[in-house]
Scaffold this active site. Sequence first.
Site, PDB file in Angstrom:
ATOM      1  CB  ALA A 124      -1.145   0.116   1.049  1.00 46.32           C
ATOM      2  CG  ASN A 190       0.728  -5.502   6.395  1.00 51.49           C
ATOM      3  OD1 ASN A 190       1.033  -6.612   7.010  1.00 51.49           O
ATOM      4  ND2 ASN A 190      -0.943  -5.181   6.307  1.00 51.49           N
ATOM      5  CG  HIS A 220      -0.129   4.686   4.034  1.00 47.82           C
ATOM      6  ND1 HIS A 220      -1.080   3.781   5.126  1.00 47.82           N
ATOM      7  CD2 HIS A 220      -1.405   3.963   3.236  1.00 47.82           C
ATOM      8  CE1 HIS A 220      -1.750   2.875   4.820  1.00 47.82           C
ATOM      9  NE2 HIS A 220      -1.456   3.066   4.068  1.00 47.82           N
TER      10      HIS A 220
HETATM   11  N1  LIG Z   1       1.772  -4.582   2.595  1.00 42.55           N
HETATM   12  C1  LIG Z   1       0.634  -4.324   2.574  1.00 42.55           C
HETATM   13  O1  LIG Z   1       0.913  -2.793   2.246  1.00 42.55           O
HETATM   14  C2  LIG Z   1      -0.804  -4.358   3.022  1.00 42.55           C
HETATM   15  C3  LIG Z   1      -0.332  -6.128   3.790  1.00 42.55           C
HETATM   16  N2  LIG Z   1      -1.990  -6.350   3.232  1.00 42.55           N
HETATM   17  C4  LIG Z   1      -1.666  -7.830   3.970  1.00 42.55           C
HETATM   18  O2  LIG Z   1      -2.214  -8.985   2.914  1.00 42.55           O
HETATM   19  C5  LIG Z   1      -3.037  -9.647   3.922  1.00 42.55           C
HETATM   20  C6  LIG Z   1      -4.112 -10.189   2.677  1.00 42.55           C
HETATM   21  O3  LIG Z   1      -5.438  -8.764   2.574  1.00 42.55           O
HETATM   22  P1  LIG Z   1      -6.669  -9.176   1.816  1.00 42.55           P
HETATM   23  O4  LIG Z   1      -6.792 -10.219   1.111  1.00 42.55           O
HETATM   24  O5  LIG Z   1      -7.218  -7.286   2.540  1.00 42.55           O
HETATM   25  O6  LIG Z   1      -7.203 -10.121   3.069  1.00 42.55           O
HETATM   26  P2  LIG Z   1      -8.893 -10.724   3.493  1.00 42.55           P
HETATM   27  O7  LIG Z   1      -8.474 -11.245   4.668  1.00 42.55           O
HETATM   28  O8  LIG Z   1      -9.522  -9.671   2.485  1.00 42.55           O
HETATM   29  O9  LIG Z   1      -8.235 -12.409   2.354  1.00 42.55           O
HETATM   30  C7  LIG Z   1      -7.323 -13.170   3.271  1.00 42.55           C
HETATM   31  C8  LIG Z   1      -7.470 -14.550   2.993  1.00 42.55           C
HETATM   32  O10 LIG Z   1      -6.315 -15.212   3.075  1.00 42.55           O
HETATM   33  C9  LIG Z   1      -7.101 -16.250   3.663  1.00 42.55           C
HETATM   34  N3  LIG Z   1      -5.861 -17.507   4.904  1.00 42.55           N
HETATM   35  C10 LIG Z   1      -5.639 -16.875   6.065  1.00 42.55           C
HETATM   36  N4  LIG Z   1      -4.921 -17.236   6.410  1.00 42.55           N
HETATM   37  C11 LIG Z   1      -4.184 -18.840   5.726  1.00 42.55           C
HETATM   38  C12 LIG Z   1      -3.890 -19.454   5.004  1.00 42.55           C
HETATM   39  N5  LIG Z   1      -3.009 -20.075   6.605  1.00 42.55           N
HETATM   40  N6  LIG Z   1      -3.585 -20.092   4.461  1.00 42.55           N
HETATM   41  C13 LIG Z   1      -4.009 -20.058   2.923  1.00 42.55           C
HETATM   42  N7  LIG Z   1      -5.350 -18.798   3.184  1.00 42.55           N
HETATM   43  C14 LIG Z   1      -5.130 -18.145   4.300  1.00 42.55           C
HETATM   44  C15 LIG Z   1      -8.391 -16.066   4.471  1.00 42.55           C
HETATM   45  O11 LIG Z   1      -8.979 -17.117   4.609  1.00 42.55           O
HETATM   46  P3  LIG Z   1     -10.234 -17.625   5.668  1.00 42.55           P
HETATM   47  O12 LIG Z   1     -10.639 -16.486   6.094  1.00 42.55           O
HETATM   48  O13 LIG Z   1     -10.762 -19.125   5.152  1.00 42.55           O
HETATM   49  O14 LIG Z   1      -8.916 -18.372   6.620  1.00 42.55           O
HETATM   50  C16 LIG Z   1      -8.802 -14.759   3.465  1.00 42.55           C
HETATM   51  O15 LIG Z   1      -9.300 -15.589   2.492  1.00 42.55           O
HETATM   52  C17 LIG Z   1      -3.241  -9.499   4.720  1.00 42.55           C
HETATM   53  O16 LIG Z   1      -2.368 -10.002   5.931  1.00 42.55           O
HETATM   54  C18 LIG Z   1      -2.518  -7.899   4.735  1.00 42.55           C
HETATM   55  O17 LIG Z   1      -2.580  -7.602   6.241  1.00 42.55           O
HETATM   56  C19 LIG Z   1      -2.964  -5.687   3.267  1.00 42.55           C
HETATM   57  C20 LIG Z   1      -2.613  -4.795   2.949  1.00 42.55           C
HETATM   58  C21 LIG Z   1      -1.708  -4.031   2.655  1.00 42.55           C
HETATM   59  O1  LIG Z   2      -3.766   0.936   3.824  1.00 43.92           O
HETATM   60  C1  LIG Z   2      -3.941  -0.750   3.673  1.00 43.92           C
HETATM   61  O2  LIG Z   2      -3.960  -0.993   2.100  1.00 43.92           O
HETATM   62  C2  LIG Z   2      -2.981  -1.436   4.369  1.00 43.92           C
HETATM   63  C3  LIG Z   2      -2.223  -0.899   5.306  1.00 43.92           C
HETATM   64  O3  LIG Z   2      -2.455   0.223   6.165  1.00 43.92           O
HETATM   65  C4  LIG Z   2      -0.904  -1.525   6.510  1.00 43.92           C
HETATM   66  O4  LIG Z   2      -1.666  -2.570   6.943  1.00 43.92           O
HETATM   67  O5  LIG Z   2      -0.096  -0.919   6.896  1.00 43.92           O
END
Ligand SMILES: NC(=O)C1=CN([C@@H]2O[C@H](COP(=O)(O)OP(=O)(O)OC[C@H]3O[C@@H](n4cnc5c(N)ncnc54)[C@H](OP(=O)(O)O)[C@@H]3O)[C@@H](O)[C@H]2O)C=CC1
Ligand SMILES: O=C([O-])CC(=O)C(=O)O
EC number: 1.4.1.21
Length: 267
Positions: A124, A190, A220
């Site tokens: 992000a 993140n 951000h």
């Molecule tokens: N780097 C960055 O800037 C950002 C990073 N992120 C991170 O990205 C990740 C995904 O975000 P987002 O798609 O919005 O989240 P969501 O909650 O929409 O989707 C995450 C998916 O991953 C699945 N999941 C969780 N654990 C596992 C596992 N061990 N094995 C397989 N599948 C799994 C969940 O399924 P179920 O619910 O069935 O377990 C869910 O469907 C998060 O960790 C978030 O914090 C998000 C935004 C910005």
């Molecule tokens: O903006 C986003 O997608 C996520 C965010 O702030 C974070 O995880 O730090």
Amino acid sequence: MLHITMIGCGAIGVGVLELLEKDPQLCVDYVIASAGSEELVRQRLASFKQPPQVLTALPADARPDLLVECAGHRAIEEHVLPALERGIACLIVSVGALSEVGLVERLEAAAERGQTRIELLPGAIGGIDALSAAKVGGLDSVNYTGRKPARAWKNTPAEQACDLDSISEATVIFQGSAREAARLYPKNANVAATLSLAGLGLDRTHVTLIADPLSEENVHHFEARGAFGGFELSLRGKPLVANPKTSALTVYSVVRALGNHAHAISI
Ligand SMILES: NC(=O)C1=CN([C@@H]2O[C@H](COP(=O)(O)OP(=O)(O)OC[C@H]3O[C@@H](n4cnc5c(N)ncnc54)[C@H](OP(=O)(O)O)[C@@H]3O)[C@@H](O)[C@H]2O)C=CC1
Ligand SMILES: O=C([O-])CC(=O)C(=O)O
């Protein structure tokens, strides 16, 4: 063509798969879902022309060119570490997970044993190239402010700091180190963790988090100072409808990173 396995198929995963359908150089063969969620994920992918196979673990004989994690902290333990040991290069989007003590070292060791690499995606935020280049010359300070609509802070400790349903103005819900921000707000940490890893580390990166009922964006902002001079960046991310905690740019960041591995020129 590059063969990819994706871990997790939520807001980011579905967005990425939709965009990858248009790229003939990238093919997602497998999506790894949580145990018990396979059928739900298959339904999410039902409208795709060539939906990937949905499994709960990477088959023992599978050898994807890349594994991309779009799932969360647990998935790094369950899927990324074993894939690295098997020599599979991994891209990580849940960078906040790396604030857990010792996890960076365990990932490095697994990648070294598997003679492969880990790539942490900017997600992000932007400017990570400049920040990590500035670190080479020496950084003095990195201050980050994350401002999100009040609803993005539901089910977090922000609910104890203020009444998210009734605040009428921007309210600071956290001030402290990136390490503490990651501990208290793991799903919103993140960006703070990414800035820390690229810059001054979790203890010296100062974080302010704000719940803003007047904002529709995930804003951000960071300022960095050091031997190179200084810069600041303000990124107004549009949240995904499927998950207001997540900015749409994160989806594009994953698609860009995968494209950079497949295409003749990377940028
Ligand atoms: N780097 C960055 O800037 C950002 C990073 N992120 C991170 O990205 C990740 C995904 O975000 P987002 O798609 O919005 O989240 P969501 O909650 O929409 O989707 C995450 C998916 O991953 C699945 N999941 C969780 N654990 C596992 C596992 N061990 N094995 C397989 N599948 C799994 C969940 O399924 P179920 O619910 O069935 O377990 C869910 O469907 C998060 O960790 C978030 O914090 C998000 C935004 C910005
Ligand atoms: O903006 C986003 O997608 C996520 C965010 O702030 C974070 O995880 O730090």
